[in-house]
Design a protein around this motif. Structure first.
Motif: not given
Length: 126
Positions: A28-42
């Motif tokens: 939710l806090t990370l702003r970048g090239d990736y979406s929320f689902t990609e971040d949580t998948g990571l």
């Protein structure tokens, strides 16, 4: 024996829930090239590298602690648990590392059931 297994289950469940919440906050806090689902998948993929060793350390250190008080034990365990967040040093943003370190400290200092195997426990009569 049942009481010890319940404490072990509580330890694992507490860490997994805390880890999941941490990665939701990172997503939710990370702003970048990736979406929320990609971040949580990571984050779910990082569980093998970060969460697995943390749980293993907690499970191995829990029964071994018999000669120090709970506060000292938690403080002594917090540093090695923070070390397991090292793969996030190479992240492109500081949020994953900061939130994961906070997750590790919160687990070691407050949420981990300690002692894992109570020294003076007796089975409850049925």
């Amino acid at each position: 024996m049942r009481r010890v297994l319940e404490r072990i289950a509580r330890l694992v469940l507490t860490y997994v829930v805390l880890y999941a919440v941490t990665w939701v906050v990172i997503g939710l806090t990370l702003r970048g090239d990736y979406s929320f689902t990609e971040d949580t998948g990571l984050g779910s993929g990082m569980f093998v590298i970060v969460g697995g060793p943390t749980l293993l350390l907690a499970l191995l250190a829990g029964p071994a602690h018999t000669q120090m008080d709970v506060t000292t034990f938690r403080a002594a365990l917090a540093f090695p648990m923070v070390f397991f967040a090292w793969p996030l040093v190479g992240a492109g943003a500081p949020e994953p590392l900061v939130f994961q370190v906070l997750c590790q400290i919160a687990f070691a200092a407050y949420l981990m059931p300690a002692p894992l195997v109570p020294e003076n426990w007796t089975p409850k009569p049925r």
